[in-house]
Design an enzyme around this catalytic site. Structure first.
Site: not given
Length: 365
Positions: A255, A251, A195, A227, A145
């Site tokens: 959620d 993020d 990852k 994942d 970001y």
């Protein structure tokens, strides 16, 4: 009485003022019971600030926040301000600058599913029986970001968009060390999500976690690829306690965890900066949900996320664990007694207003 707790109150837009009222009433109640004093600085923010003074984050608000030890934040935004340029809209022009200004590098998102509310979860009953509580700790100021270069350019006749994922080892160290400390205060279990099979950033992340883990041999550590982690929290949410991960993955995962609980109206959050009082940190505390303009002013919003955000503030910015636990237990009792706002209502429970839910919580303190 001890030195007053200095709190900037930014109620914002939509349901923000309604739920903030209940949080402040609850703060008053727990302060009286636990014998501490506090000072509130009420500030304009978001759309309300745009309407009043033309800016989503007025200089006066920033000054009052700088003079405080924590920020209790409501919510910002709504259709009324969506026609503004993107950089002037309440969400981008208020909340993100506050995070940046105060170097709020750690986002704590508890996903709490109480036993009495498991029917609201989209998961199978056998997966959530008895409820669960997972804390997702997300690095908030680095990664994709914020990395540079970022932007668009033309190459060989077509537009190319570029975002860059950048992490310094020091940024990883501080979020991971905080995660280990929090895990030590809970079930002594930590899951680190990366990852590492693809990303150079994640290789640095994982090696740094291994280094710091050597200082915390009492903590059970597990590494998961993002994942796989996304699947496992659905398959076995009760197997998780504390998760730590970088900005983008956090993020998304936070959620995902929120929706597994059944209602985002129950979920608080904390964004923490560097230590200001020993181990206790400056922080911004807010509900995980938004301003919900469709129900604003109707007295039906769930105030629990705002009230629990206030409890997180007492714990992490002021070190008042007993007061925080008192608030959290009062919420649990109110739910157990059957009080429900519209978002969590079911048959054989008592439908109450925003104020009535706040009253029920305070009655159990």
């Amino acid at each position: 009485m001890s030195t007053p707790l200095k709190i900037a109150v930014l109620a914002g837009d939509g349901i923000g003022p309604e739920v903030m009222t209940e949080a402040i009433k609850t703060l008053g109640r727990v302060a009286a019971l636990d014998c501490f004093d506090y000072q509130l600085s009420e500030c304009l923010v978001g759309g309300a600030a745009i309407d009043a003074v033309g800016k989503a984050l007025p200089p006066e608000t920033l000054t009052k926040c700088e003079a405080s030890d924590a920020i209790l934040f409501g919510s910002v935004g709504g259709p009324r301000w969506e026609s503004l340029p993107p950089n002037e809209q309440p969400e981008r022009a208020a909340l993100l600058p506050l995070r940046k200004h105060f170097h709020l590098f750690a986002n704590l998102r508890p996903a709490l599913c109480l036993p009495e509310l498991t029917a609201s979860s989209p998961l199978r009953p056998d997966l959530v029986e008895g409820g669960f509580e997972i804390l997702c700790i997300r690095e908030l100021t680095g990664g994709l970001y914020f990395g540079q270069p970022k932007g668009r350019r033309e190459e060989e006749g077509e537009i190319v968009a570029v975002d860059t994922m950048v992490y310094r080892k020091s940024e990883i160290e501080r979020i991971v060390r905080l995660a280990f400390e929090i895990a030590r205060s809970r079930k002594k279990q930590l899951v680190s999500v990366d990852k590492a099979n693809v990303l150079e950033n994640s290789l640095l992340w994982r090696s740094t976690v291994y280094e710091i883990a050597a200082e915390y041999d009492d903590i059970s550590l597990l590494h998961l690829l993002v994942d796989n982690a996304a699947m496992q929290v659905i398959r076995s949410p009760k197997n998780f306690d504390v998760i730590v991960t970088e900005n983008l993955f956090g993020d998304i995962l936070s959620d995902e965890l929120a929706i597994l609980t059944g209602s985002i109206g129950m979920l608080p959050s904390a964004s923490l900066g560097v230590g200001k009082h020993g181990d206790y940190r400056f922080g911004l505390y807010e509900p995980s949900g938004g301003s919900a303009p469709d129900i604003a002013g109707k007295g039906v919003a769930n105030p629990i996320a705002q009230i629990l955000s206030m409890a997180l503030m007492l714990r992490y910015s002021f070190g008042r664990d007993q007061a925080a636990a008192r608030v959290e237990e009062a919420v649990r009792i109110a739910i157990k007694e059957g009080f429900r706002t519209r978002d969590i209502y079911a048959e054989a429970t008592r439908l109450v207003s925003t104020k009535e839910m706040g009253d029920a919580i305070r009655a159990n303190m």
